[in-house]
Design a protein around this motif. Structure first.
Motif, PDB file in Angstrom:
ATOM      1  N   TRP A  24       0.922  -1.176  -0.173  1.00 55.16           N
ATOM      2  CA  TRP A  24      -0.075   0.128  -0.065  1.00 55.16           C
ATOM      3  C   TRP A  24       0.697   1.180  -0.064  1.00 55.16           C
ATOM      4  CZ3 TRP A  24      -5.346  -0.264   0.295  1.00 55.16           C
ATOM      5  CH2 TRP A  24      -5.767  -1.704   0.225  1.00 55.16           C
ATOM      6  N   ARG A  34      -4.899   8.131   4.336  1.00 56.33           N
ATOM      7  CA  ARG A  34      -5.367   7.411   3.023  1.00 56.33           C
ATOM      8  C   ARG A  34      -4.340   6.517   2.252  1.00 56.33           C
ATOM      9  NH1 ARG A  34      -9.851   7.666  -0.484  1.00 56.33           N
ATOM     10  NH2 ARG A  34     -10.541   9.591   0.787  1.00 56.33           N
ATOM     11  N   LYS A  36      -3.308   3.823  -0.894  1.00 57.27           N
ATOM     12  CA  LYS A  36      -3.765   3.504  -1.984  1.00 57.27           C
ATOM     13  C   LYS A  36      -2.973   1.948  -2.379  1.00 57.27           C
ATOM     14  CE  LYS A  36      -4.123   4.863  -6.691  1.00 57.27           C
ATOM     15  NZ  LYS A  36      -3.668   5.972  -8.022  1.00 57.27           N
ATOM     16  N   CYS A  37      -3.873   0.931  -2.844  1.00 61.27           N
ATOM     17  CA  CYS A  37      -3.585  -0.411  -3.108  1.00 61.27           C
ATOM     18  C   CYS A  37      -2.521  -0.285  -4.229  1.00 61.27           C
ATOM     19  CB  CYS A  37      -4.709  -1.446  -3.545  1.00 61.27           C
ATOM     20  SG  CYS A  37      -4.127  -2.865  -3.643  1.00 61.27           S
ATOM     21  N   GLU A  38      -1.341  -0.984  -4.204  1.00 69.52           N
ATOM     22  CA  GLU A  38      -0.534  -1.012  -5.509  1.00 69.52           C
ATOM     23  C   GLU A  38      -0.856  -1.928  -6.534  1.00 69.52           C
ATOM     24  OE1 GLU A  38       2.903   0.991  -5.755  1.00 69.52           O
ATOM     25  OE2 GLU A  38       1.507   2.090  -4.773  1.00 69.52           O
ATOM     26  N   GLY A  41      -5.186  -0.349  -7.428  1.00 71.63           N
ATOM     27  CA  GLY A  41      -5.556   1.132  -7.193  1.00 71.63           C
ATOM     28  C   GLY A  41      -6.474   1.512  -6.522  1.00 71.63           C
ATOM     29  N   HIS A  42      -7.065   0.627  -5.537  1.00 70.79           N
ATOM     30  CA  HIS A  42      -8.300   0.930  -4.559  1.00 70.79           C
ATOM     31  C   HIS A  42      -7.591   1.786  -3.500  1.00 70.79           C
ATOM     32  CE1 HIS A  42     -12.243   0.417  -2.478  1.00 70.79           C
ATOM     33  NE2 HIS A  42     -11.396   0.215  -1.470  1.00 70.79           N
ATOM     34  N   SER A  43      -8.504   2.754  -3.141  1.00 74.48           N
ATOM     35  CA  SER A  43      -7.810   3.732  -1.982  1.00 74.48           C
ATOM     36  C   SER A  43      -8.799   3.644  -1.005  1.00 74.48           C
ATOM     37  CB  SER A  43      -7.609   5.087  -2.423  1.00 74.48           C
ATOM     38  OG  SER A  43      -8.918   5.704  -2.670  1.00 74.48           O
TER      39      SER A  43
END
Length: 63
Positions: A24, A34, A36-38, A41-43
């Motif tokens: 992340w 906040r 963001k998933c690498e 892309g979901h945050s």
């Protein structure tokens, strides 16, 4: 033990994201953080206290 993390650091969380990755990027700091998933892309925005409990370690530091 206080864990240190900064903006744009890549961290590993204790639980894996449903997309299959566990990396992340921190994209906002404050009372809420906040990340963001690498992988997909979901945050997600979570309170700082909850984030420090769920974070395992910092994988990469931002330059």
């Amino acid at each position: 033990m206080e864990q240190t993390f900064n903006l744009n650091d890549i961290v590993e969380m204790k639980k894996q994201h449903p997309c299959g990755t566990n990396r992340w990027r921190i994209i906002r700091l404050g009372m809420d953080i906040r990340i963001k998933c690498e992988g997909c892309g979901h945050s997600v925005m979570i309170p700082r206290r909850e984030f420090t409990k769920k974070m395992k370690r910092v994988l990469e530091r931002a330059e």
